[in-house]
Motif scaffolding. Structure first.
Motif, PDB file in Angstrom:
ATOM      1  N   LEU A 339       0.951  -1.296   0.125  1.00  0.00           N
ATOM      2  CA  LEU A 339      -0.002   0.184  -0.135  1.00  0.00           C
ATOM      3  C   LEU A 339       0.877   1.185   0.054  1.00  0.00           C
ATOM      4  O   LEU A 339       0.643   2.249  -0.804  1.00  0.00           O
ATOM      5  CB  LEU A 339      -0.818   0.031   1.132  1.00  0.00           C
ATOM      6  CG  LEU A 339      -2.017   1.334   1.374  1.00  0.00           C
ATOM      7  CD1 LEU A 339      -2.746   1.355   0.237  1.00  0.00           C
ATOM      8  CD2 LEU A 339      -2.828   0.919   2.609  1.00  0.00           C
ATOM      9  N   SER A 340       1.926   1.157   0.803  1.00  0.00           N
ATOM     10  CA  SER A 340       2.863   2.345   0.793  1.00  0.00           C
ATOM     11  C   SER A 340       3.607   2.479  -0.720  1.00  0.00           C
ATOM     12  O   SER A 340       3.464   3.797  -1.104  1.00  0.00           O
ATOM     13  CB  SER A 340       4.152   2.003   1.667  1.00  0.00           C
ATOM     14  OG  SER A 340       3.626   2.063   2.995  1.00  0.00           O
ATOM     15  N   LEU A 342       2.028   1.676  -3.309  1.00  0.00           N
ATOM     16  CA  LEU A 342       0.831   2.435  -4.318  1.00  0.00           C
ATOM     17  C   LEU A 342       0.728   3.733  -4.054  1.00  0.00           C
ATOM     18  O   LEU A 342       0.646   4.771  -5.072  1.00  0.00           O
ATOM     19  CB  LEU A 342      -0.339   1.451  -3.977  1.00  0.00           C
ATOM     20  CG  LEU A 342      -1.672   2.234  -4.578  1.00  0.00           C
ATOM     21  CD1 LEU A 342      -1.582   1.864  -6.219  1.00  0.00           C
ATOM     22  CD2 LEU A 342      -2.736   1.230  -4.000  1.00  0.00           C
ATOM     23  N   LEU A 343       0.483   4.104  -2.758  1.00  0.00           N
ATOM     24  CA  LEU A 343       0.603   5.571  -2.595  1.00  0.00           C
ATOM     25  C   LEU A 343       1.793   6.518  -2.998  1.00  0.00           C
ATOM     26  O   LEU A 343       1.648   7.655  -3.356  1.00  0.00           O
ATOM     27  CB  LEU A 343       0.344   5.817  -1.095  1.00  0.00           C
ATOM     28  CG  LEU A 343      -1.320   5.310  -0.858  1.00  0.00           C
ATOM     29  CD1 LEU A 343      -1.428   5.581   0.708  1.00  0.00           C
ATOM     30  CD2 LEU A 343      -2.194   6.180  -1.555  1.00  0.00           C
ATOM     31  N   LEU A 349      -4.067   9.269  -5.115  1.00  0.00           N
ATOM     32  CA  LEU A 349      -5.254   8.296  -4.723  1.00  0.00           C
ATOM     33  C   LEU A 349      -5.651   8.203  -3.260  1.00  0.00           C
ATOM     34  O   LEU A 349      -6.536   7.506  -2.874  1.00  0.00           O
ATOM     35  CB  LEU A 349      -4.836   6.869  -5.083  1.00  0.00           C
ATOM     36  CG  LEU A 349      -4.576   6.513  -6.662  1.00  0.00           C
ATOM     37  CD1 LEU A 349      -4.350   5.261  -6.827  1.00  0.00           C
ATOM     38  CD2 LEU A 349      -5.752   7.136  -7.386  1.00  0.00           C
ATOM     39  N   GLU A 350      -4.791   8.935  -2.261  1.00  0.00           N
ATOM     40  CA  GLU A 350      -5.135   9.215  -0.753  1.00  0.00           C
ATOM     41  C   GLU A 350      -6.481   8.973  -0.271  1.00  0.00           C
ATOM     42  O   GLU A 350      -6.836   8.062   0.471  1.00  0.00           O
ATOM     43  CB  GLU A 350      -4.328  10.157  -0.131  1.00  0.00           C
ATOM     44  CG  GLU A 350      -2.954  10.171  -0.030  1.00  0.00           C
ATOM     45  CD  GLU A 350      -2.391  10.288   1.184  1.00  0.00           C
ATOM     46  OE1 GLU A 350      -3.139  10.548   2.097  1.00  0.00           O
ATOM     47  OE2 GLU A 350      -1.233  10.041   1.461  1.00  0.00           O
ATOM     48  N   ALA A 351      -7.333   9.993  -1.062  1.00  0.00           N
ATOM     49  CA  ALA A 351      -8.773  10.019  -0.623  1.00  0.00           C
ATOM     50  C   ALA A 351      -9.726   8.878  -1.103  1.00  0.00           C
ATOM     51  O   ALA A 351     -10.980   8.862  -1.144  1.00  0.00           O
ATOM     52  CB  ALA A 351      -9.347  11.258  -1.120  1.00  0.00           C
TER      53      ALA A 351
END
Lengths: 882, 454
Positions: A339-340, A342-343, A349-351
């Protein structure tokens, strides 16, 4: 949660397709009991029974039925496309480093593209393209290598700058990128629907599909499949196809005669999100960020993103009853690093709101390549499984090759690197598989540099000299479970540790191997070559000679004590194996084959030798330790140790004799070295191994003896243009195509396998030719090193690929070996390759997009052969293996 | 004056020790997984001692904490000697014979104990011969007795405690020609020590306790919460039964003077202890030994001081109270600790902190998204925080250290306050004893799989 996901991925089409084939099968049976769980009873017999209704099983059924086989039953224990296929991310990607995998993926893509039109089932096919990102220069090199091989296959592909990446996908953070590869024709599909479409088409072609039917075991009689036992009764059949995915291992072991299918499941996680406020376009390319270990595709306006973590979680080690797929837990803490990543890659895409974390087990194999082919022990038992999480990419092509294999006896491409017979029982230990797949799964994303070795599942098969060699600085690689020395690190010489020696450029062992080669040329070296496969074939009468004369292309009716290099050819004249056979006596033969031939060669011979109790074949691989004494002083060492004259007059080349060495008696000494250098191989009964080794090393001291490894051997054999089976030679290569006509006796007074094909080639010429290339303007210190699989260009046009390469310390140049084809400039049709065609071209080798001039040669440099003993044989006994 | 977290850690971890029961064939067949232990001194030098050993000739493991007073000599001697006395008491007749024959003929001795010691846990070299001779006399008597009955653990523990205390007393009365040893045995006898010892063999757990150290079992309830079960009774003025016992043993006339200000004879906190011959010997004996003893002893005001109202000795015993407990799968760990811990923490908190530490290291409660609205960013933050939390728990590799950190550093909300921890640990030697006592802790972790299989 799993139920919800089923609805999401496979929409109403699932039902439609499902009913369609159900109606058809039931109308054949003239009953319409749709409400009952098992409306149609199983047939009592069928030609083919396929177990597994995922992408593999349905693809095999589809292709078999297309090729005209109609009497096929497909059994699925649950629902069609309900296992890994249902959960699969649906990315069809052709960016594969191995050429056969690339071909399978390319075919799959083309097949899926037209599948909706063919079947009427919506497959969700969308040509989005894919972008593979590089965070490092090394990664970019590996992408460039893939791009080179995609381009020569006619698949559009380009290396792009980070700026171009943003144009293709606005969400990507490019600050840490050095470049990327764009493959515009890669696609997305709904994998479950692809599988259902294939099932629908197969069912229209007459394939019977039965859900909720599980296979308990397969019955085998006299080495042939006779039938399948299911929970709903028995089906007699000639062929069984195990497409049971991660259950294939267990199913293989359920019968009386186990079929070893080495694969093991690992948990695999990906995340699904709700749509973005402005939903993502469904045509947005898929992003693969191998350095971040993740992939990201658009999914219903949101994203689907998963990856291959460093610390995989293997499961089902103790068998399937441990827990059911549907109950697998979401493990957010485990997914955290991905996930890290990906962000980091898409900070925007955080929200985005999470919908679900899917846990979808995938099966992995010991060498990261899928498993297909026929069991070596049960004829008619075929396998297609172990997709290493690329099932949807390979599904179409793999199904096609397996169908061809069953119908024609062999697929239309060389699939040895995927063949089940590359494995034996030794790779099927649960512990081995569990440990190995924990290494394999992270490797999906790791950088693959030349000559990397697996670190897990090692030290399984070793020579009795292992500890001695290890103590002297041996560095090891593994082949078919056997530890073999790469080179010896001299005392006090500190090599970089493993991570640092991973390079596409000149490796740190360059000088070490150079000195080993020099010692082979000037003095004498010992290489432990015990891993070779060794068979003994003997008979009471002439059966052994007669059978071997039929199965091998060279003339084996030679005087006792002679060694013959010969191919074991198939009907098309292609090499099934390449070996040396010593005639021990009138009626017995000693056969040496490559290490990884142990299973394949055994099965090939077993299936073809007459069923005669007076003809005995024995695998004696484990009984002998092989020491290869290479170099001009080998003769002195050996004659001092045996008090026997070993000079060419007394012990000519290609000769075999049992003699004593030191105190030990019964050592089989053969005057071959597999390198073209003078010397001997000693086949030593294992209990004498240490004694003979010690004697050789003591005696050899005054002649400057030292240990050497396979890298030295490899350099020696490649500079002499020796091909080896499994790398240069395969079932699609004939002796005529690699300059080994002299190892074929077309007129040996009897027929042999492949003879007709060879005669025809002799008349009409060959369509490819094994050629040696000397790189001209390549700087060993500064330029990328060739490996294998590099495209060859002749006068600027693609003509083939290299199969192996090495640095020649004698020529002080890189040597590449490879095949040259002659494609018609307009039609692309393959034309006959003549000597003139080879000699009259200007050649270039493409290493990761950079082309180097190369000189083509059809014959080795005769100056490299220091000694010629038996004129007729040694000069061009272009024979080698690794 | 302020200690940084690494400085705090290096103080807390200076004496920590961990032992994992070795596995055979990938399996641990013992009911004990291992133990963590640690000590934090307040006295200089520390007066607490700890011991742990595996019995080699019988099954079972021994663990104990010893709290010394009036010096550390007695606690040191008990920590070296007691387990040998217990082990010998447990040995069958044949093994005792075998050992005696080996000693007789100068052959190598069967090893009796395998010690699990921190480098700071020392054994006295000078006294080993003396201690060995006393021990040998003990087993020779056991051989002569040869009751023929199988040894009962409870009895063995009681016999061992009493015998060792007796030997300590005798050695001091007899003295030793070597002046150093002579002074040593007297210091041992005139100082005192409590002992809390666990013997674990399969599901049989015996606790033998003398004094006010404490054994506590950590039990995980079905809902996952933690509760504490006491496996020992404190022998001090707060224990009515103990006060009752002391009063029973002496004439009614002494009733008022026996326990004053919650102390035995107004002097001693624990009501049972090793050594402390001042509370055991007759006045005559005390005087004779001190007079014939070395000058150092004669000059010491404490040893010369006879307790007031000293009429009917002995007032003190080393006889332990033994509690037997059959281990159940929900019994996850045992805490043995000197009163330094129990003064600062309630046993319920001890159970919770150790329980959460032992399980929390292995698995945090998993997260599930379920039907909640969670964004990628929120999830990422949550996961990062969880990772951070795990790594802070990992700061302590040792359950005993973790417990000491809480015992010393807990604020009013029950969480570790670094500032407080830093202050407590940086107190000068002469002040430390006023704010805290020596703390010694052993946390034994049980193997629920093995226990469940019994």
């Amino acid at each position: 949660a799993a139920g919800m996901f089923l609805r999401l991925l496979s929409d109403m089409q699932w039902r439609a397709a499902h009913l369609k084939w159900r109606r058809m099968t039931s109308s054949q049976r003239s009953t319409s009991t749709t409400a009952e769980p098992h409306p149609v009873s199983l047939p009592a017999q069928a030609q083919v029974v396929i177990c597994g209704g995922g992408i593999m099983g349905t693809s095999v059924a589809y292709h078999l039925s297309k090729m005209g086989w109609k009497d096929i039953v497909l059994l699925e224990q649950g629902r069609l496309a309900a296992g890994t296929t249902r959960f699969c991310a649906g990315i069809v990607s052709t960016a594969r480093p191995v050429s056969i995998e690339l071909k399978m993926a390319h075919y799959s893509n083309k097949l899926y593209q037209q599948l909706e039109q063919e079947t009427g089932v919506q497959t969700g096919y969308m040509k989005t393209g894919s972008i593979s990102l590089a965070q490092t220069q090394d990664r970019l090199i590996s992408l460039k290598r893939i791009a080179s091989s995609l381009n020569v296959m006619g698949i559009p592909c380009e290396i792009i700058s980070p700026k171009k990446v943003v144009q293709l996908h606005p969400l990507i953070n490019i600050h840490d990128l050095v470049g990327a590869m764009y493959v515009p024709e890669d696609a997305l599909v709904s994998s479950a629907n692809v599988s259902l479409a294939l099932a629908t088409a197969a069912s229209r072609n007459g394939v019977q599909i039965h859900e909720r039917t599980s296979v308990s075991h397969v019955t085998v009689q006299k080495g042939r499949v006779t039938g399948v036992e299911t929970d709903r009764g028995r089906i007699q059949c000639e062929y069984f196809v195990n497409c049971a995915g991660q259950w294939a291992y267990e199913l293989g072991h359920s019968g009386e005669e186990p079929v070893h299918i080495p694969l093991h499941a690992c948990e695999h996680f990906y995340i699904l999100t709700h749509p973005l406020t402005e939903p993502l376009s469904s045509s947005l390319p898929t992003v693969v960020d191998p350095d971040g270990r993740i992939y990201i595709r658009n999914w219903q306006g949101g994203i689907l993103s998963g990856g291959f973590e460093k610390n995989p979680k293997p499961l089902f080690t103790e068998g399937r009853n441990q827990l059911e797929i549907q109950n697998l837990q979401e493990d957010w803490d485990h997914f955290g690093p991905l996930l890290s990543a990906l962000l980091r890659r898409m900070p925007g895409l955080e929200a985005l709101q999470i919908m679900q974390l899917v846990n979808c087990p995938e099966s992995f194999t010991p060498d990261m390549r899928c498993i297909m082919g026929e069991s070596p022990t049960a004829r008619g038992y075929f396998v297609l499984a172990g997709m290493n999480s690329a099932g949807i990419s390979y599904g179409g092509g793999a199904g096609k090759y397996l169908a061809e294999w069953m119908v024609n006896g062999y697929p239309s491409e060389n699939v040895w690197s995927l063949d089940l017979k590359r494995f034996g029982t030794l790779q099927s230990s649960r512990t081995f598989l569990r440990h190995r797949v924990m290494e394999v799964m992270p490797l999906m994303c790791d950088l693959k540099v030349p000559r990397w070795d697996f670190q897990t599942g090692r030290q399984l098969r070793t020579s009795p000299l292992y500890d001695r060699l290890d103590a002297q600085g041996a560095r090891w690689m593994e082949k078919h479970g056997f530890e073999r020395v790469k080179y010896f690190v001299p005392p006090g010489n500190d090599l970089l540790d493993l991570d640092h020696s991973k390079t596409f450029y000149k490796p740190d062992w360059f000088d070490i191997v150079g000195s080993e080669v020099k010692c082979c040329k000037e003095a004498v070296c010992v290489i432990d070559m015990s891993s070779f496969t060794k068979f003994e074939i003997s008979s009471t009468g002439d059966q052994a000679l007669e059978s071997l004369q039929y199965l091998f292309s060279n003339d084996l009716d030679v005087p006792v004590g002679h060694v013959v290099h010969t191919g074991m050819l198939n009907e098309k004249g292609g090499y099934e194996n390449d070996c040396s056979i010593a005639r021990l006596s009138k009626r017995s033969f000693f056969m040496i084959s490559p290490t990884d031939q142990q299973v394949h060669c055994w099965a090939w011979l077993k299936n073809r030798l007459p069923d005669d109790s007076n003809l005995v074949m024995e695998d004696v691989t484990w009984k002998y330790t092989a020491l290869n004494l290479i170099g001009p002083r080998a003769v002195d060492v050996l004659s001092e140790l045996s008090y026997a004259p070993m000079t060419a007059e007394h012990f000519p080349s290609l000769f075999c004799k049992e003699m004593s060495v030191g105190y030990a008696n019964g050592i089989r000494v053969m005057s071959i070295t597999h390198t073209g250098e003078p010397g001997f191989v000693l086949y030593i009964p294992i209990e004498y191994a240490l004694h003979v080794y010690n004697e050789v090393m003591n005696m050899g001291q005054k002649y400057g003896i030292r240990n050497a490894g396979y890298y030295a051997l490899r350099s020696l054999r490649i500079e002499k243009f020796f091909a080896f089976w499994g790398q240069d030679l395969d079932a699609f290569t004939t002796p005529m195509e690699c300059g080994r006509e002299f190892q074929v006796k077309l007129e040996k007074g009897m027929q042999f396998v492949g003879q007709e094909a060879l005669l025809e080639q002799k008349q009409n010429g060959v369509y490819k030719r094994f050629t040696m290339f000397i790189l001209e303007d390549h700087d060993t210190d500064m330029d990328l090193w060739p490996w294998w699989g590099e495209p060859i260009f002749r006068n600027g046009r693609y003509v083939g690929k290299t199969t192996s390469s090495a640095y020649s310390y004698t020529l002080e140049r890189h040597v590449c070996l490879g095949f040259v084809h002659h494609f018609d400039e307009k039609t692309g049709e393959e034309l006959v390759v003549t000597t003139d065609f080879i000699n009259q071209g200007e050649y270039e080798i493409d290493i990761a997009g950079q082309r180097f001039q190369a000189k083509a040669k059809l014959y080795p440099f005769s100056s490299l052969f220091t000694q010629r003993r038996r004129k007729d044989e040694v000069e061009l006994s272009g024979y080698q293996r690794e | 004056f302020y200690l940084t977290p690494p400085q705090v850690n290096s103080i807390l971890k200076a004496n920590e020790y961990s032992f994992k029961v070795p596995e055979f064939d990938g399996k641990n067949v013992s009911s004990v997984l291992g133990f963590d232990s640690n000590q934090l001194p307040a006295n200089a030098p520390i007066e607490d001692r700890r011991s742990a050993a595996t019995c080699l000739q019988t099954r079972g493991m021994l663990l104990g904490v010893f709290d010394g007073h009036a010096g550390c000599a007695c606690a040191q001697a008990v920590s070296e000697r007691l387990f040998y006395y217990i082990a010998v008491s447990l040995l069958p007749h044949e093994t005792l014979l075998e050992i005696e024959n080996a000693v007789e003929s100068g052959r190598a001795l069967l090893p009796i104990l395998q010690w699990h010691k921190h480098p700071n846990d020392y054994f006295s070299k000078e006294a080993s011969k003396l201690y060995f001779n006393s021990l040998r006399t003990y087993w020779q008597e056991l051989i002569d007795l040869n009751s023929g009955e199988t040894t009962d653990v409870r009895e063995a523990l009681i016999n061992a405690f009493k015998r060792l205390d007796n030997d300590i007393s005798l050695e001091a009365q007899v003295g030793d020609p070597n002046s150093f040893l002579n002074y040593l045995v007297l210091r041992v006898a005139f100082s005192g020590a409590t002992a809390c010892v666990a013997h674990v063999d399969g599901v049989d757990l015996h606790i033998a306790n003398t004094g006010d150290s404490r054994a506590m079992l950590g039990v995980q309830e079905e809902d996952g919460s933690w509760s504490a079960v006491n496996l020992s009774y404190d022998h001090n003025a707060q224990n009515e039964h103990e006060v009752e016992r002391v009063k029973m043993e002496h004439p009614k006339s002494e009733e008022k003077s026996l326990v004053k200000q919650d102390r035995l004879l107004g002097l001693l906190m624990p009501f049972r202890a090793f050594g402390d011959v001042k509370f055991k010997w007759s006045i005559e004996l005390q005087k004779r030994v001190i007079e014939t003893g070395p000058d150092q002893l004669n000059d010491n005001e404490y040893t010369k001081f006879i307790p007031p109202n000293y009429h009917t000795p002995p007032y003190l015993t080393a006889e332990p109270e033994v509690i037997h407990h059959k281990l159940r799968p929900q019994d996850k760990f045992l805490v043995l600790a000197t009163d330094g811990l129990w003064e600062t923490m309630h046993r319920q908190d001890v159970a919770r902190i150790v329980g959460e530490y032992l399980t929390g290291v292995h698995h945090q409660q998993p997260i599930a998204v379920g039907g909640y609205k969670v964004t990628l960013g929120q999830m990422h933050g949550l996961l990062t925080e969880r990772r951070a939390r795990i790594s802070s728990v990992f700061e302590d590799q040792n359950a005993a250290t973790h417990l000491i950190r809480h015992a010393v550093g807990n604020n009013e909300f029950g969480t570790v306050d670094h500032e407080r921890l830093s202050k407590m640990l940086s107190l000068p030697e002469e002040l430390a004893r006023m704010y805290r006592d020596d703390i010694t802790i052993i946390v034994v972790q049980f193997n629920s799989h093995v226990i469940g299989a019994y």
